[in-house]
Design a protein around this motif. Structure first.
Motif, PDB file in Angstrom:
ATOM      1  N   SER A  28       0.749  -1.270  -0.097  1.00  0.00           N
ATOM      2  CA  SER A  28       0.004   0.008   0.123  1.00  0.00           C
ATOM      3  C   SER A  28       0.832   1.221   0.069  1.00  0.00           C
ATOM      4  O   SER A  28       0.345   2.415  -0.597  1.00  0.00           O
ATOM      5  CB  SER A  28      -1.062   0.033   1.123  1.00  0.00           C
ATOM      6  N   GLU A  29       2.035   1.231   0.500  1.00  0.00           N
ATOM      7  CA  GLU A  29       2.944   2.171   0.564  1.00  0.00           C
ATOM      8  C   GLU A  29       3.797   2.132  -0.627  1.00  0.00           C
ATOM      9  O   GLU A  29       4.829   2.936  -0.452  1.00  0.00           O
ATOM     10  CB  GLU A  29       3.578   2.345   1.918  1.00  0.00           C
ATOM     11  N   THR A  30       4.065   1.290  -1.292  1.00  0.00           N
ATOM     12  CA  THR A  30       5.049   0.865  -2.258  1.00  0.00           C
ATOM     13  C   THR A  30       6.461   1.053  -1.617  1.00  0.00           C
ATOM     14  O   THR A  30       7.625   1.707  -2.005  1.00  0.00           O
ATOM     15  CB  THR A  30       4.949   1.583  -3.412  1.00  0.00           C
ATOM     16  N   SER A  31       6.687   0.442  -0.507  1.00  0.00           N
ATOM     17  CA  SER A  31       8.304   0.699   0.432  1.00  0.00           C
ATOM     18  C   SER A  31       8.600  -0.547   0.730  1.00  0.00           C
ATOM     19  O   SER A  31       7.767  -1.718   0.859  1.00  0.00           O
ATOM     20  CB  SER A  31       7.604   1.570   1.504  1.00  0.00           C
ATOM     21  N   PHE A  32       9.967  -0.489   0.988  1.00  0.00           N
ATOM     22  CA  PHE A  32      10.515  -1.870   1.292  1.00  0.00           C
ATOM     23  C   PHE A  32      11.858  -1.303   2.324  1.00  0.00           C
ATOM     24  O   PHE A  32      13.157  -1.271   1.983  1.00  0.00           O
ATOM     25  CB  PHE A  32      11.041  -2.520   0.082  1.00  0.00           C
ATOM     26  N   HIS A  33      11.485  -0.795   3.215  1.00  0.00           N
ATOM     27  CA  HIS A  33      12.359  -0.116   4.221  1.00  0.00           C
ATOM     28  C   HIS A  33      13.319  -1.140   5.119  1.00  0.00           C
ATOM     29  O   HIS A  33      12.816  -2.216   5.330  1.00  0.00           O
ATOM     30  CB  HIS A  33      11.887   0.690   5.261  1.00  0.00           C
ATOM     31  N   LEU A  34      14.537  -0.815   4.935  1.00  0.00           N
ATOM     32  CA  LEU A  34      15.452  -1.750   5.707  1.00  0.00           C
ATOM     33  C   LEU A  34      15.686  -1.423   7.308  1.00  0.00           C
ATOM     34  O   LEU A  34      15.820  -0.214   7.402  1.00  0.00           O
ATOM     35  CB  LEU A  34      16.732  -1.750   4.966  1.00  0.00           C
ATOM     36  N   THR A  35      15.633  -2.185   8.291  1.00  0.00           N
ATOM     37  CA  THR A  35      15.766  -1.701   9.532  1.00  0.00           C
ATOM     38  C   THR A  35      16.771  -2.708  10.466  1.00  0.00           C
ATOM     39  O   THR A  35      17.155  -3.785   9.898  1.00  0.00           O
ATOM     40  CB  THR A  35      14.503  -1.875  10.441  1.00  0.00           C
TER      41      THR A  35
END
Lengths: 112, 114
Positions: free
Chosen positions: B70-77
């Protein structure tokens, strides 16, 4: 752990000269690739190679570029007449199935 | 067509504090997404990959990423940074089959201070 090996790590060449970048992919891999990264820019796809032929190439990969798998182990990228703008880090990669690449450590090409 | 935007060119953290490297993607297909890390004078090492299975993906060295369609995100943590995490990180997208070529983001340089 198996590695993709690239030689040389650094290459300096004069403008207009031919250069060959060498790569030894992982032995049981079937798909081979070249990518490059101009300093300060994104890593860009150049070409993919499967079953002894080019399967895909980008618009960067013009007639000045060629790839070859001359024997069972090496995968080479040739630039016929180098230009200043060919200066970049060139990465070779290989893959068993086309999914999940292993990259080499790169060859830094400097054209002067 | 597919593209990747890494929102920060540099991120600075202190050792022991959380890491967040942001990535947004655009793809016409159901994408496969990857994070690669490059230490100085080293090759590109795969940290983790998303290929339409679980949306929370765990990788090597304590890193993880969450795919949010939904956010077109793929954040790395990572919960706690280590000095050895200092490197450049690339968010990468490929096509639905994964056989297509990789499209890289511009990279985020992670700096870790003592």
């Amino acid at each position: 752990e198996p590695e993709v090996t690239q030689t040389p790590s650094h290459q300096v060449t004069q403008m207009g000269q031919e250069v060959i970048l060498r790569c030894v992919p992982i032995s049981n891999h079937l798909y081979f690739y070249w990518y490059r990264q101009i300093l300060g820019q994104k890593v860009e796809f150049l070409v993919s190679f499967y079953n002894n032929e080019i399967s895909e190439k980008s618009e960067i990969f013009d007639d000045q570029f060629s790839v070859e798998r001359p024997d069972g182990s090496n995968f080479t990228l040739k630039i016929r007449s180098t230009k200043l703008e060919d200066s970049a880090m060139y990465f070779c990669a290989s893959s068993v199935s086309g999914v999940g690449y292993t990259f080499g450590s790169g060859t830094r090409l400097t054209v002067v | 067509a597919q593209s990747v935007t890494q929102l920060d060119s540099h991120v600075s953290v202190s050792e022991g504090t959380p890491v967040l490297l942001r990535c947004n993607y655009s793809s016409s297909y159901s994408p496969s997404l990857f994070w690669y890390v490059q230490h100085p004078n080293k090759g590109l090492q795969l940290l983790l990959k998303y290929t339409s299975a679980a949306t929370l993906v765990k990788g090597i060295n304590g890193f993880e990423a969450e795919f949010k369609k939904s956010e077109t995100s793929f954040h790395l943590t990572k919960p706690s940074a280590h000095m050895s995490d200092a490197a450049e990180y690339f968010c990468v997208v490929s096509g639905s089959s994964g056989y297509s070529t990789l499209t890289f983001g511009k990279g985020t340089m992670l700096l870790v201070s003592p």
